[in-house]
Design a protein around this motif. Structure first.
Motif, PDB file in Angstrom:
ATOM      1  N   THR A  82       4.055  -1.623   0.121  1.00  0.00           N
ATOM      2  CA  THR A  82       4.362  -2.997   0.529  1.00  0.00           C
ATOM      3  C   THR A  82       2.229  -2.650   1.573  1.00  0.00           C
ATOM      4  OG1 THR A  82       6.457  -3.441   0.866  1.00  0.00           O
ATOM      5  CG2 THR A  82       4.981  -4.817   2.136  1.00  0.00           C
ATOM      6  N   ARG A  83       1.910  -1.725   1.932  1.00  0.00           N
ATOM      7  CA  ARG A  83       1.621  -1.155   3.206  1.00  0.00           C
ATOM      8  C   ARG A  83       0.299  -1.557   2.108  1.00  0.00           C
ATOM      9  NH1 ARG A  83       1.919   3.398   4.906  1.00  0.00           N
ATOM     10  NH2 ARG A  83       3.011   2.829   6.746  1.00  0.00           N
ATOM     11  N   THR A  84       0.452  -1.266   0.223  1.00  0.00           N
ATOM     12  CA  THR A  84      -0.596  -0.671  -0.781  1.00  0.00           C
ATOM     13  C   THR A  84      -1.221  -2.002  -1.111  1.00  0.00           C
ATOM     14  OG1 THR A  84      -0.648   1.726  -0.657  1.00  0.00           O
ATOM     15  CG2 THR A  84      -1.965   1.002  -1.588  1.00  0.00           C
ATOM     16  N   PHE A  85       0.247  -1.838  -1.859  1.00  0.00           N
ATOM     17  CA  PHE A  85       0.039  -3.509  -2.871  1.00  0.00           C
ATOM     18  C   PHE A  85       0.643  -5.071  -2.456  1.00  0.00           C
ATOM     19  CE2 PHE A  85       0.401   1.165  -4.691  1.00  0.00           C
ATOM     20  CZ  PHE A  85      -0.450   0.866  -5.571  1.00  0.00           C
ATOM     21  N   THR A 329      -0.154  10.520  -7.043  1.00  0.00           N
ATOM     22  CA  THR A 329      -1.251   9.862  -7.689  1.00  0.00           C
ATOM     23  C   THR A 329      -1.814   9.694  -6.088  1.00  0.00           C
ATOM     24  OG1 THR A 329      -0.950   7.488  -7.436  1.00  0.00           O
ATOM     25  CG2 THR A 329      -1.312   8.823  -9.532  1.00  0.00           C
ATOM     26  N   ILE A 330      -2.935   8.753  -5.716  1.00  0.00           N
ATOM     27  CA  ILE A 330      -3.581   9.106  -4.239  1.00  0.00           C
ATOM     28  C   ILE A 330      -3.150   7.722  -3.836  1.00  0.00           C
ATOM     29  CG2 ILE A 330      -5.567   9.704  -4.285  1.00  0.00           C
ATOM     30  CD1 ILE A 330      -7.304   7.455  -5.422  1.00  0.00           C
ATOM     31  N   ASP A 331      -1.943   6.628  -4.303  1.00  0.00           N
ATOM     32  CA  ASP A 331      -1.710   5.048  -3.839  1.00  0.00           C
ATOM     33  C   ASP A 331       0.367   5.071  -4.470  1.00  0.00           C
ATOM     34  OD1 ASP A 331      -2.006   4.548  -7.086  1.00  0.00           O
ATOM     35  OD2 ASP A 331      -2.871   3.063  -5.910  1.00  0.00           O
ATOM     36  N   GLY A 332       0.437   6.322  -4.631  1.00  0.00           N
ATOM     37  CA  GLY A 332       2.183   6.222  -5.270  1.00  0.00           C
ATOM     38  C   GLY A 332       2.510   5.605  -6.195  1.00  0.00           C
ATOM     39  N   LEU A 333       1.406   4.862  -7.342  1.00  0.00           N
ATOM     40  CA  LEU A 333       2.091   4.718  -8.314  1.00  0.00           C
ATOM     41  C   LEU A 333       1.097   5.000  -9.098  1.00  0.00           C
ATOM     42  CD1 LEU A 333       2.018   0.563  -7.678  1.00  0.00           C
ATOM     43  CD2 LEU A 333       4.935   2.702  -8.164  1.00  0.00           C
ATOM     44  N   LEU A 386      -8.716   0.285  -7.182  1.00  0.00           N
ATOM     45  CA  LEU A 386      -9.684   1.494  -6.581  1.00  0.00           C
ATOM     46  C   LEU A 386      -8.645   1.029  -4.770  1.00  0.00           C
ATOM     47  CD1 LEU A 386     -12.711   0.157  -7.537  1.00  0.00           C
ATOM     48  CD2 LEU A 386     -11.821   2.035  -7.912  1.00  0.00           C
ATOM     49  N   LYS A 387      -7.580   2.072  -4.965  1.00  0.00           N
ATOM     50  CA  LYS A 387      -6.777   1.375  -3.834  1.00  0.00           C
ATOM     51  C   LYS A 387      -6.225   3.344  -3.358  1.00  0.00           C
ATOM     52  CE  LYS A 387      -4.708  -2.473  -4.622  1.00  0.00           C
ATOM     53  NZ  LYS A 387      -4.791  -3.235  -3.408  1.00  0.00           N
ATOM     54  N   TYR A 392      -8.161   9.617  -2.018  1.00  0.00           N
ATOM     55  CA  TYR A 392      -9.093  10.263  -2.781  1.00  0.00           C
ATOM     56  C   TYR A 392      -9.229  11.495  -1.536  1.00  0.00           C
ATOM     57  CZ  TYR A 392     -13.286  10.173  -6.033  1.00  0.00           C
ATOM     58  OH  TYR A 392     -14.475  10.933  -6.798  1.00  0.00           O
ATOM     59  N   MET A 393     -10.136  11.074  -0.855  1.00  0.00           N
ATOM     60  CA  MET A 393     -10.465  11.856   0.124  1.00  0.00           C
ATOM     61  C   MET A 393      -9.887  13.364   0.563  1.00  0.00           C
ATOM     62  SD  MET A 393     -13.712  10.098   1.167  1.00  0.00           S
ATOM     63  CE  MET A 393     -14.536  10.543   2.470  1.00  0.00           C
ATOM     64  N   GLU A 394      -8.853  13.022   0.761  1.00  0.00           N
ATOM     65  CA  GLU A 394      -8.339  14.413   1.013  1.00  0.00           C
ATOM     66  C   GLU A 394      -8.108  15.360  -0.149  1.00  0.00           C
ATOM     67  OE1 GLU A 394      -4.610  12.388   4.293  1.00  0.00           O
ATOM     68  OE2 GLU A 394      -4.213  12.537   2.113  1.00  0.00           O
ATOM     69  N   ARG A 395      -7.795  14.670  -1.000  1.00  0.00           N
ATOM     70  CA  ARG A 395      -7.910  15.599  -2.079  1.00  0.00           C
ATOM     71  C   ARG A 395      -9.330  16.461  -2.879  1.00  0.00           C
ATOM     72  NH1 ARG A 395      -3.721  12.740  -2.524  1.00  0.00           N
ATOM     73  NH2 ARG A 395      -1.828  12.667  -3.558  1.00  0.00           N
ATOM     74  N   GLY A 396     -10.990  15.214  -2.143  1.00  0.00           N
ATOM     75  CA  GLY A 396     -11.856  16.235  -2.259  1.00  0.00           C
ATOM     76  C   GLY A 396     -11.714  17.520  -1.137  1.00  0.00           C
TER      77      GLY A 396
END
Ligand code: FES
Length: 493
Positions: A82-85, A329-333, A386-387, A392-396
């Motif tokens: 809910t927070r992301t999408f 994935t970086i946003d859960g979906l 783009l979510k 994304y930064m953490e994976r880098g």
């Protein structure tokens, strides 16, 4: 005790030929797991000419190493989604999972597939008060979105502070389902090729190259766990995790036949299936980033400890253990649909712990995409979204730190100390070498440098593989690629 999954029925599997010519198709599907086979089936039903390429055997990849929960409950909580999408996106994520379950049931009935499909409830339970507060928040959201869930602050046949029941979920035998579906797809005209590894995709038309043939197609669907050619640098938006599983026989009736998760992080998950004189418990957990865990025997032992605490005083026998890989994935979906930079390529990846439901859903979404239909689902799961910038930064950062760690680490062992059937990083003349010693004592020497972006691989004692800690590539003990994004084997020394 065996190292194999509960679905390991290789002797009964159908066989399909290898590709050894140049053929034409409307769509080339790469990958013969649940996502690839379902997509091929759906497209054939819609009248498309389809070629399906699998580098090994149908359902031989991660589909064969799942615990086969068929559920709309996502690994990312409703609160996180809910927070992301937004509320509409979170609601659609669960609703589309439910749609996938219904689709599996519909196909099983229509195609007369015998695959042990059973509708049953899923229970998300809290082992402590902190987990209970989380559950209450999830319950309020699920109820407000109209899902028919129930919540109780009570034990669940074992020690819990409370649980949510989600009805109408399911379990089945994934390898029976996928191999039977492949046979139905073939009858509909799908050309299926096994032992046919895609080695490249070139040209604007979507030509798929293999060692002994080519497929000329208008569209290429990448359904290979992680897209093998890493379109749009998708591996930088995905983290690979290793998850461990034990299968045990337990007395009948100790636990209700259902599927279960706890609220721990990482969580434990299990399913209970009834047989004539015993019940089967398949328990998983102990997830860690691929290539960054302890010796896998430690994780398996921890699962057994968890089982003892779950069912104190209950006798059990562990019959097999295994491990599998999941992609978050970086946003859960998941990412399902078209890519930014490859006009004729669609993908299906990042299914997290919902490989069965999202695999089926990807068949529906990518079919609709090819038929020119845009839906709310295709927008929600689009790889172009783009979510999740923080992820994304953490994976880098993870990539940089793991790359450095691999280069700086001087922890090696001697060749003599490596047991037969095991592997290790060994120092030979000041150079690090990945050594695998076969049960008969034959030594395979490989470079430990991952062929994707150069991180140092780690030996996986459970899976007998070389695993990369950076983006989750996995290599066979002899060096061949098991899972991408790497496409080239470890270099032989
Ligand atoms: Fe990316 Fe190994 S998977 S460096």
């Amino acid at each position: 005790m065996e190292h194999s999954s509960s679905w390991d029925i290789r002797a009964e599997r159908p066989s399909f030929p290898a590709l050894n010519a140049t053929i034409d198709a409307d769509v080339a599907v790469i990958g013969g797991g649940i996502a690839g086979v379902m997509t091929a089936y759906q497209l054939a039903k819609a009248g498309k000419r389809v070629a399906l390429l699998e580098k090994g055997k149908i359902a031989d990849g991660e589909t064969g190493w799942t615990t086969a929960f068929v559920t709309c409950v996502t690994d990312a909580s409703l609160t996180e989604l809910t927070r992301t999408f937004g509320a509409a996106g979170a609601k659609l994520a669960w609703a589309s999972g439910q749609l996938a379950i219904d689709e599996i049931e519909r196909i099983i009935a229509a195609e007369h597939i015998d695959c042990d499909f059973v509708r049953r409830s899923a229970y998300i339970y809290a082992p402590d008060t902190e987990g209970l507060a989380t559950l209450h928040r999830e319950y309020e959201l699920a109820s407000s979105y109209g899902f028919p869930v129930a919540m109780k602050d009570a034990p669940l046949g074992f020690s819990t502070t409370g649980y949510i029941e989600v009805p109408n979920q399911a379990t089945f035998h994934p390898v029976k389902f996928v191999t039977e579906l492949a046979k139905r797809a073939e009858k509909l005209g799908v050309q299926i090729f096994e032992q046919t590894e895609a080695t490249g995709c070139t040209g604007p038309e979507g030509i798929v190259e293999t060692k002994n043939g080519k497929v000329r197609a208008e569209t290429v669907i990448l359904a290979t766990h992680i897209p093998y050619n890493d379109p749009d640098d998708i591996s930088s938006r995905i983290t690979a995790y290793q998850s461990y599983v034990i299968e045990a026989t337990i007395p009948k009736g100790v636990l209700k036949e259902a599927i279960y998760w706890d609220t721990n992080k990482p969580y434990h998950y299990f399913r209970v299936d009834g047989f004539a004189d015993h019940d089967r418990l398949i328990l998983g957990g102990e997830d860690h980033k691929t290539g960054q865990g302890e010796d896998s025997a430690v994780h398996t032992k921890n699962l057994e400890t968890f089982l003892k605490e779950l069912l104190p005083g209950v006798s059990y026998t562990i019959v097999r253990t295994w491990s599998g890989q999941i992609l978050e994935t970086i946003d859960g979906l998941p990412y399902i649909g078209d890519t930014f930079f490859h006009k004729h390529h669609l993908m299906a990846t990042g299914f997290s712990g919902n490989g069965m439901t999202f695999g089926v859903l990807s068949g529906l979404i990518n079919r609709d995409h090819i038929l020119g239909k845009t839906t709310e689902m295709s927008k929600l799961y689009s790889p172009r979204r783009l979510k999740g910038l923080k992820g994304y930064m953490e994976r880098g950062a993870n990539f940089v730190s793991q790359w450095m760690k691999g280069k700086m680490n001087r922890d090696t062992v001697t060749l003599e100390s490596v047991n037969p059937g095991e592997g290790a990083i060994v120092d030979i003349d000041g150079k690090k070498v990945a050594i695998y010693k076969s049960p008969s004592g034959h030594v395979v020497k490989l470079s430990p440098v991952c062929t994707h972006l150069g991180c140092t691989v780690q030996w996986n004692t459970e899976g007998k593989t070389w695993d990369c800690p950076c983006h989750g590539s996995r290599f066979k003990k002899e060096g061949g690629v098991l899972n991408g994004p790497a496409t080239k084997p470890l270099e032989k020394i």
